[in-house]
Write an enzyme that holds these catalytic residues in place. Structure first.
Site, short mmCIF file in Angstrom:
data_model
loop_
_atom_site.label_atom_id
_atom_site.label_comp_id
_atom_site.label_asym_id
_atom_site.label_seq_id
_atom_site.Cartn_x
_atom_site.Cartn_y
_atom_site.Cartn_z
CE1 TYR A 129 1.11 -0.25 4.39
CE2 TYR A 129 -0.08 1.82 4.44
CZ TYR A 129 0.79 0.93 5.02
OH TYR A 129 1.35 1.24 6.23
CE LYS A 163 3.18 3.18 3.32
NZ LYS A 163 3.38 3.08 4.76
CD GLU A 222 10.54 1.70 9.87
OE1 GLU A 222 10.30 2.69 9.16
OE2 GLU A 222 10.44 0.52 9.45
CG LEU A 258 8.55 2.49 4.31
CD1 LEU A 258 8.32 1.31 3.37
CD2 LEU A 258 7.20 3.12 4.66
N1 PDD Z 1 3.31 5.21 7.37
N2 PDD Z 1 7.99 3.73 8.59
C1 PDD Z 1 6.85 3.02 8.59
C2 PDD Z 1 6.85 1.66 9.18
C3 PDD Z 1 5.69 3.57 8.01
O1 PDD Z 1 4.54 2.86 7.99
C4 PDD Z 1 5.73 4.88 7.46
C5 PDD Z 1 4.54 5.50 6.82
C6 PDD Z 1 6.95 5.58 7.51
C7 PDD Z 1 7.08 6.96 6.92
O2 PDD Z 1 6.99 6.91 5.53
P1 PDD Z 1 6.41 8.13 4.68
O3 PDD Z 1 7.24 9.30 5.04
O4 PDD Z 1 6.61 7.69 3.27
O5 PDD Z 1 4.96 8.31 5.05
C8 PDD Z 1 8.06 4.97 8.07
C9 PDD Z 1 2.10 5.70 6.74
C10 PDD Z 1 1.88 7.16 6.91
C11 PDD Z 1 0.94 4.85 7.21
O6 PDD Z 1 1.12 3.65 7.25
O7 PDD Z 1 -0.12 5.38 7.51
#
Ligand code: PDD
Length: 285
Positions: A33, A146, A179, A203
């Site tokens: 996703y 993801k 993270e 990620l």
């Molecule tokens: N989450 N690490 C993880 C495990 C994440 O699920 C996310 C993003 C990030 C940050 O990635 P980005 O900057 O591309 O949003 C890091 C999204 C927001 C979610 O699952 O809702």
């Protein structure tokens, strides 16, 4: 106004949107996703998110469900129909519908669902900062994909919520921060911005990548390396980044306050730089 969702080729009422019980996303979490922020009528880092979607799909050996151009058209149609000037757009692709069997089905089309959610970034969190708790990282070894399989993230986020914290930071077996459950982790120490290197342990956040460009543009000192929980607790500042949060100061980790427990100036500046970079993006026409 009806809120629409895009479900396998059709725009449907969001509350009536359904997928088949044998969708492999439902059966096996066999899918990936993306979450894209819509901010003041701007799609934030659309290219980065679509590039990462392609890369996650390639890693799980799934083709793009349709061309990038067609996905972009659906994104824009949903945003316009749902009058989403501020909010989140979710794109989910699974290996489609097939009788339950672990191995890949043959001749099955990937399933594509897109939804939107009206929401605003919490200015309280940005101004006051948040608490995080530390938890062991029990996830698989391909966190760069993801994946929709989010059980460890959900359990850790629930643990955070039960401890009145906004986020949980995962620790690897060496006690180093990987993270957050849905965000990337950063600290500031000796005027250096420190964040873990992109690898299969995290990620590679799109917000993270944009912030790295901003850091380089402003000639700030950066160290892309792992840091321990102890180092984070002793840092002068800490923060997290994600599409849904932008930059949020972290003022407490477990029971330890970071510096005086209020957001630091470095983090505030980074948030301001990030916000102005986003406002430079074109509005959705
Ligand atoms: N989450 N690490 C993880 C495990 C994440 O699920 C996310 C993003 C990030 C940050 O990635 P980005 O900057 O591309 O949003 C890091 C999204 C927001 C979610 O699952 O809702």
């Amino acid at each position: 106004m009806t809120r629409l969702a895009y479900v396998n080729g059709r725009y449907v009422n969001h509350s009536a949107g359904m997928v088949h019980i044998e969708d492999r996303g439902y059966q096996f979490a066999d899918g990936v996703y993306e979450v894209v922020m819509v901010y003041q009528n701007r799609l934030v880092d659309e290219k980065g998110h679509l590039d990462r979607l392609e890369s996650s799909l390639a890693h799980i050996k799934l083709p793009m469900p349709m061309s990038r151009r067609s996905i972009q058209l659906v994104m824009r149609h949903l945003i316009a129909q749902n009058r989403l000037d501020h909010g989140l757009l979710y794109i989910q692709v699974t290996r489609g519908v097939a009788p339950r069997d672990h191995k890949f089905p043959t001749n099955v089309k990937p399933a594509l669902v897109m939804t939107t959610k009206k929401t605003r970034i919490s200015s309280v969190n940005q101004e006051k900062g948040v608490k995080v708790v530390s938890v062991p990282d029990i996830r698989w070894k391909r966190c760069d994909i993801k994946s929709i399989s989010l059980l460890p993230n959900i359990l850790a986020k629930q643990q955070a919520a039960e401890n009145s914290a906004f986020e949980a930071w995962f620790l690897d077996e060496q006690g180093m921060v990987t993270e957050g459950t849905s965000s990337n982790s950063w600290i500031i120490s000796n005027n250096k911005v420190i964040t873990r290197k992109a690898s299969s342990a995290i990620l590679n956040g799109i917000t993270r990548q944009t912030l790295l460009e901003i850091i380089s543009k402003h000639k700030l000192h950066l160290e892309e390396r792992s840091f321990s929980l102890q180092e984070a607790m002793k840092a002068s500042e800490a923060f997290l980044t994600s599409s849904s949060a932008f930059v949020i100061p972290v003022c407490q980790i477990d029971n330890i306050k970071i510096s005086d427990g209020t957001p630091g100036i470095f983090t505030k500046n980074l948030l301001n730089y990030y916000r102005s970079a986003i406002l430079d993006l074109p509005q959705i026409s």
